[in-house]
Design a protein around this motif. Structure first.
Motif, PDB file in Angstrom:
ATOM      1  N   ILE A 299      -0.878   4.798  -0.679  1.00  0.00           N
ATOM      2  CA  ILE A 299      -2.161   4.561   0.045  1.00  0.00           C
ATOM      3  C   ILE A 299      -1.766   4.651   1.431  1.00  0.00           C
ATOM      4  O   ILE A 299      -1.006   3.876   1.886  1.00  0.00           O
TER       5      ILE A 299
ATOM      6  N   LEU B  56     -10.278  -2.515   1.265  1.00  0.00           N
ATOM      7  CA  LEU B  56      -8.990  -3.201   0.511  1.00  0.00           C
ATOM      8  C   LEU B  56      -9.860  -4.173  -0.584  1.00  0.00           C
ATOM      9  O   LEU B  56      -9.361  -4.026  -1.746  1.00  0.00           O
TER      10      LEU B  56
ATOM     11  N   PHE C   9      -3.045   3.411  -6.688  1.00  0.00           N
ATOM     12  CA  PHE C   9      -3.249   1.794  -6.775  1.00  0.00           C
ATOM     13  C   PHE C   9      -3.728   1.575  -8.093  1.00  0.00           C
ATOM     14  O   PHE C   9      -4.900   1.721  -8.431  1.00  0.00           O
TER      15      PHE C   9
ATOM     16  N   LEU D  44       0.871  -1.076  -0.021  1.00  0.00           N
ATOM     17  CA  LEU D  44      -0.030   0.052   0.054  1.00  0.00           C
ATOM     18  C   LEU D  44       0.765   1.297   0.135  1.00  0.00           C
ATOM     19  O   LEU D  44       0.528   2.290  -0.783  1.00  0.00           O
TER      20      LEU D  44
ATOM     21  N   HIS E  73      -1.269  -3.814  -8.242  1.00  0.00           N
ATOM     22  CA  HIS E  73      -1.269  -3.847  -7.029  1.00  0.00           C
ATOM     23  C   HIS E  73      -2.632  -4.358  -6.361  1.00  0.00           C
ATOM     24  O   HIS E  73      -2.306  -5.195  -5.311  1.00  0.00           O
TER      25      HIS E  73
END
Length: 448
Positions: free
Chosen positions: A173, A191, A227, A168, A231
């Motif tokens: 993030i 998530l 993201f 992350l 990812h």
């Protein structure tokens, strides 16, 4: 002349007539037996041969040693290679003892070979110069395998959470800066949404639940990153690994509780004379022991299970609480030579036991109890690390007394124990001397 002091002899220090010793390696072991000579009562007969470390070969060795009327067999604790020798020979009815390799170093001035090592170990055994290590009974060893595997899986799960947080961070993030942990329903929902393709930080922040909803503005800022799909794919793999570990840990937890419920009751020797009715009335199972240990500050049911798996329920193996604390490497060491004495490190000890005791000591240090006050007093003077060891030792002493007496329950002495038990007059004299040293005249008067 100073009065001589008599040193009590321990059980393992007695002279043994018929002994055997095994220098353990991975694929085989050098076996040495020392027995009295059949015609000369002074001489000894020493035989050395090699045995492969397979089940059939070790079983055959056990039968041979029984035929030779061997009284004790000594093994050197080499890695995990000693287990097949210990378990099989013990099942054959032999008295087997495991010794620390540091305590049986080869005699100086002689060649270092497996054959001579086995002979040296046998000579130490027959003269009572080796101290056996603690090896728990079969049912405790089985329980220990489950609790240690659970600890290892919990550590592995923690590493996967750390890898997820690192992923992350790579995606910019910063949710872990707002939420205390990633393992919550709110963060898990966010998530899952990001893995499914959602990228709008406002939509993701609205998935927050409970007290995290007051942090929605901060969540919007934290979820505004880069993201992308790769990812998401990696995050999905990490979450799948975490879910799999969660299922395995829950399965182990259920199995541990089943083993504890099925474990036979272990009672002190003097309790064997009790009547059947009284024994049934006051019987203490391993599950009851977990409940009694849970009453100690800092001890949870999971920690109590690990402690039972590491030290067992039979405290006759440790004559006193000091013996148990010393075995766990929680007792202070003193090195004395002539008029000089100095402290020494406590040693490594059992990593699983010391790990949970250290955690329990830190947790107990946050409570308003006797153990909590003891932790704070020592941490103020000697530092937190020494306080953890000292409180861990106190917990170990308490556990020994609870396991030695199945009817005993923990009773906290209270956080004010140190204040109420201090000699008030001695403390007053100390303060008077300190003030007089600063040039003050002191006159005491009772408080109204």
């Amino acid at each position: 002349m100073q009065e001589p002091e008599e040193i009590a002899e321990e059980e393992h220090e007695r002279i043994t007539e018929r002994v055997a010793a095994i220098d353990v390696a991975k694929a085989s072991g050098k076996v040495c037996t020392r027995t009295p000579h059949p015609h000369d009562g002074v001489r000894r007969v020493t035989k050395v041969w090699e045995v492969t470390a397979t089940l059939a070969a070790v079983e055959e060795l056990g039968d041979h040693l029984m035929d030779e009327q061997i009284q004790v067999v000594t093994l050197e604790s080499t890695g995990d290679y000693w287990r097949i020798w210990f378990y099989v020979l013990e099942e054959r009815g032999l008295r087997v003892q495991l010794v620390n390799a540091r305590a049986v170093k080869h005699a100086p001035g002689r060649p270092k070979t497996d054959r001579l090592d086995a002979v040296w170990l046998a000579k130490l055994t027959e003269k009572g110069l080796v101290r056996p290590s603690f090896v728990p009974p079969q049912e405790i060893r089985v329980l220990r395998d489950y609790t240690r595997t659970r600890i290892d899986l919990i550590h592995e799960r923690t590493r996967y959470w750390q890898r997820l947080e690192k992923l992350l961070e790579d995606a910019l993030i910063k949710i872990s800066s707002v939420s205390s942990t990633l393992n919550t329903l709110s963060t898990r929902a966010m998530l899952q949404a990001m893995i499914a393709g959602e990228r709008d930080p406002r939509v993701l922040a609205e998935l927050a639940k409970g007290r995290l909803r007051v942090k929605i503005p901060a969540l919007i800022e934290a979820l505004n990153g880069r993201f992308d799909n790769h990812h998401g794919e990696l995050a999905g793999l990490l979450l799948a690994q975490i879910d799999g570990l969660d299922a395995q840990i829950a399965r182990l937890a259920a199995r541990i509780e089943t083993l504890l419920a099925q474990m036979p009751d272990v009672r002190p020797a003097e309790a064997e004379v009790e009547s059947d009715a009284h024994r049934a009335e006051t019987a203490s199972s391993a599950m009851d022991t977990v409940v009694r240990l849970d009453e100690i500050p800092g001890i949870s049911p999971e920690v109590a299970q690990i402690i039972i798996a590491e030290i067992g329920l039979d405290m006759t193996r440790f004559p006193t609480a000091e013996h148990l604390a010393s075995w766990a490497k929680l007792s202070p060491q003193t090195v004395q030579s002539g008029t000089r004495s100095r402290g020494a490190a406590v040693g490594k000890g059992n990593p699983y036991l010391k790990g949970v005791l250290g955690t329990a000591a830190v947790v107990a240090g946050r409570t308003d109890t006797f153990l909590g006050e003891r932790y704070r007093r020592i941490a103020k003077r000697r530092g937190r690390l020494r306080a953890v060891v000292a409180v861990g030792r106190s917990i170990m002493v308490i556990i020994w007394h609870l396991l030695s007496d199945p009817n005993a329950r923990y009773r906290d002495l209270g956080a004010d124990y140190f204040l109420t038990k201090i000699d008030r007059e001695k403390k007053a004299r100390t303060h008077i001397r300190q003030l007089q040293a600063l040039g003050f005249a002191v006159a005491l008067a009772p408080a109204t």
